[in-house]
Design an enzyme around this catalytic site. Sequence first.
Site, mmCIF file in Angstrom:
data_model
loop_
_atom_site.group_PDB
_atom_site.id
_atom_site.type_symbol
_atom_site.label_atom_id
_atom_site.label_comp_id
_atom_site.label_asym_id
_atom_site.label_seq_id
_atom_site.Cartn_x
_atom_site.Cartn_y
_atom_site.Cartn_z
ATOM 1 N N TYR A 43 0.838 -1.202 0.000
ATOM 2 C CA TYR A 43 0.000 0.000 0.000
ATOM 3 C C TYR A 43 0.867 1.243 0.000
ATOM 4 O O TYR A 43 1.801 1.363 0.788
ATOM 5 C CB TYR A 43 -0.908 0.000 1.231
ATOM 6 C CG TYR A 43 -1.735 1.261 1.387
ATOM 7 C CD1 TYR A 43 -2.701 1.599 0.443
ATOM 8 C CD2 TYR A 43 -1.545 2.108 2.475
ATOM 9 C CE1 TYR A 43 -3.447 2.762 0.589
ATOM 10 C CE2 TYR A 43 -2.298 3.259 2.624
ATOM 11 C CZ TYR A 43 -3.243 3.586 1.677
ATOM 12 O OH TYR A 43 -3.980 4.730 1.815
ATOM 13 N N ASP A 58 0.147 15.506 6.406
ATOM 14 C CA ASP A 58 -0.860 15.135 5.406
ATOM 15 C C ASP A 58 -1.986 16.172 5.375
ATOM 16 O O ASP A 58 -3.049 15.979 5.954
ATOM 17 C CB ASP A 58 -1.417 13.745 5.744
ATOM 18 C CG ASP A 58 -2.360 13.211 4.670
ATOM 19 O OD1 ASP A 58 -2.455 13.830 3.607
ATOM 20 O OD2 ASP A 58 -2.998 12.174 4.919
ATOM 21 N N ASP A 86 -3.156 5.543 -2.366
ATOM 22 C CA ASP A 86 -4.014 6.668 -2.022
ATOM 23 C C ASP A 86 -4.037 7.633 -3.208
ATOM 24 O O ASP A 86 -2.990 7.955 -3.770
ATOM 25 C CB ASP A 86 -3.424 7.357 -0.784
ATOM 26 C CG ASP A 86 -4.340 8.384 -0.153
ATOM 27 O OD1 ASP A 86 -5.304 8.801 -0.812
ATOM 28 O OD2 ASP A 86 -4.072 8.765 0.994
ATOM 29 N N ASP A 88 -6.072 10.484 -2.791
ATOM 30 C CA ASP A 88 -6.712 11.643 -2.164
ATOM 31 C C ASP A 88 -8.093 11.905 -2.764
ATOM 32 O O ASP A 88 -8.918 11.008 -2.836
ATOM 33 C CB ASP A 88 -5.810 12.870 -2.281
ATOM 34 C CG ASP A 88 -4.720 12.884 -1.214
ATOM 35 O OD1 ASP A 88 -4.701 11.978 -0.363
ATOM 36 O OD2 ASP A 88 -3.883 13.799 -1.229
ATOM 37 N N HIS A 113 -7.663 4.520 -4.146
ATOM 38 C CA HIS A 113 -8.892 4.968 -3.488
ATOM 39 C C HIS A 113 -9.040 6.488 -3.601
ATOM 40 O O HIS A 113 -8.068 7.238 -3.513
ATOM 41 C CB HIS A 113 -8.999 4.486 -2.042
ATOM 42 C CG HIS A 113 -7.922 4.919 -1.097
ATOM 43 N ND1 HIS A 113 -7.858 6.186 -0.563
ATOM 44 C CD2 HIS A 113 -6.887 4.231 -0.550
ATOM 45 C CE1 HIS A 113 -6.833 6.269 0.270
ATOM 46 N NE2 HIS A 113 -6.216 5.092 0.290
ATOM 47 N N GLU A 115 -11.544 9.774 -2.279
ATOM 48 C CA GLU A 115 -12.377 10.110 -1.138
ATOM 49 C C GLU A 115 -13.321 11.277 -1.408
ATOM 50 O O GLU A 115 -13.250 11.919 -2.474
ATOM 51 C CB GLU A 115 -11.486 10.432 0.063
ATOM 52 C CG GLU A 115 -10.697 11.708 -0.123
ATOM 53 C CD GLU A 115 -9.501 11.805 0.796
ATOM 54 O OE1 GLU A 115 -9.366 12.837 1.486
ATOM 55 O OE2 GLU A 115 -8.678 10.857 0.817
ATOM 56 N N CYS A 123 -5.464 14.372 6.720
ATOM 57 C CA CYS A 123 -5.466 12.964 7.113
ATOM 58 C C CYS A 123 -6.829 12.594 7.682
ATOM 59 O O CYS A 123 -7.428 13.355 8.452
ATOM 60 C CB CYS A 123 -4.380 12.722 8.151
ATOM 61 S SG CYS A 123 -4.466 11.104 8.954
ATOM 62 N N ARG A 162 -13.778 5.849 -0.983
ATOM 63 C CA ARG A 162 -13.587 6.121 0.448
ATOM 64 C C ARG A 162 -14.468 7.298 0.875
ATOM 65 O O ARG A 162 -14.523 8.323 0.195
ATOM 66 C CB ARG A 162 -12.122 6.463 0.721
ATOM 67 C CG ARG A 162 -11.896 7.130 2.078
ATOM 68 C CD ARG A 162 -10.461 7.512 2.307
ATOM 69 N NE ARG A 162 -10.331 8.677 3.176
ATOM 70 C CZ ARG A 162 -9.183 9.178 3.614
ATOM 71 N NH1 ARG A 162 -8.044 8.584 3.275
ATOM 72 N NH2 ARG A 162 -9.152 10.251 4.379
ATOM 73 N N GLU A 192 -13.553 5.462 6.099
ATOM 74 C CA GLU A 192 -12.400 5.951 6.845
ATOM 75 C C GLU A 192 -12.803 6.344 8.266
ATOM 76 O O GLU A 192 -13.908 6.839 8.511
ATOM 77 C CB GLU A 192 -11.800 7.167 6.124
ATOM 78 C CG GLU A 192 -10.666 7.870 6.849
ATOM 79 C CD GLU A 192 -9.419 7.008 7.046
ATOM 80 O OE1 GLU A 192 -9.548 5.882 7.570
ATOM 81 O OE2 GLU A 192 -8.326 7.484 6.687
ATOM 82 N N ASN A 215 -8.911 0.530 7.418
ATOM 83 C CA ASN A 215 -7.654 1.232 7.619
ATOM 84 C C ASN A 215 -7.272 1.154 9.090
ATOM 85 O O ASN A 215 -7.871 1.824 9.933
ATOM 86 C CB ASN A 215 -7.824 2.694 7.184
ATOM 87 C CG ASN A 215 -6.517 3.448 7.101
ATOM 88 O OD1 ASN A 215 -5.446 2.857 7.094
ATOM 89 N ND2 ASN A 215 -6.606 4.768 7.031
#
Length: 301
Positions: A43, A58, A86, A88, A113, A115, A123, A162, A192, A215
Amino acid sequence: MSVNPATKLRQMLAEPGIIVCRSRNFDGISARCALEAGFQCLYLSGAATTASRLGQPDLAIATLNDFVDTARVVCSLDSQMPILADADTGFGGPLMVARTVTQYHRAGLAGLHIEDQVQTKRCGHLTGKQIVDRDEFVTRIRAAVIARDSIPGGSDLVIIARTDAEQVTDMDEAITRLKLAGEAGADVCFLEAVRSVDDLQRTVKALAPKPVLFNAVTGGVSPSVTVKEAEAAGVKIIIFPLISAISMVHAIRSALKSLKETGTDVPSARGMGPKQFFEVMGLKEAIEIDAKVGATTFSTL
């Protein structure tokens, strides 16, 4: 199993059992250590990319180029290893989401993913998050799916939706968003910062048969859950996004403290010299390639 990492990931999703992704492969060293450990899936974390490349938290500081450049390095070390990444928010509107998908595909990633936070995201385990409305979130997922399906020659890239809605609104809204994302073509769903095992089980049940990703962030919003506990809850993919980063911070701090106090790096090296270090970085494979072509450049090292 297929030699194509995205196809292999889809095959793994179709098989029984949980997929454990060793996380925080943010550079060549961490990726090499993960490959050496024998994990079945890796990952690439956004937080890790931001921290390792930029030395920043982040907070939507890293760009698409930062992510893709890191992905190319990690993917180049084992072209058959499925690596999730990721992405974002997709780094912009639908056109940018589509560009992100094609760039990730070309880098060799197996999945990503996207989001529903606003562009100035943070984050997922920090507070004060803001999310876009349902339509914008679904548009992001739809753009990713269409971009993936439009790649010449086809692509099995796994699209993961996500949502950060549980912290911002409630569980009902979070599940509704993931259901809509699944209807838009997302292959896997990711809630998440889920706050309890009960909420995790509820998510799995509500979204079945769609696979769910968990996660595992020690010290974050979610409870500490082992691989066995996550599998018992019905989770299909589990990632541990801070396992390498926090260990690395502790190790570096300890080594530098020791050097400052003793004036030598002997205790920190623990018997590992340059050659042993390079062996972790693929020295044996490099020598074999050199020998196969009839060269003797590195026959003695």
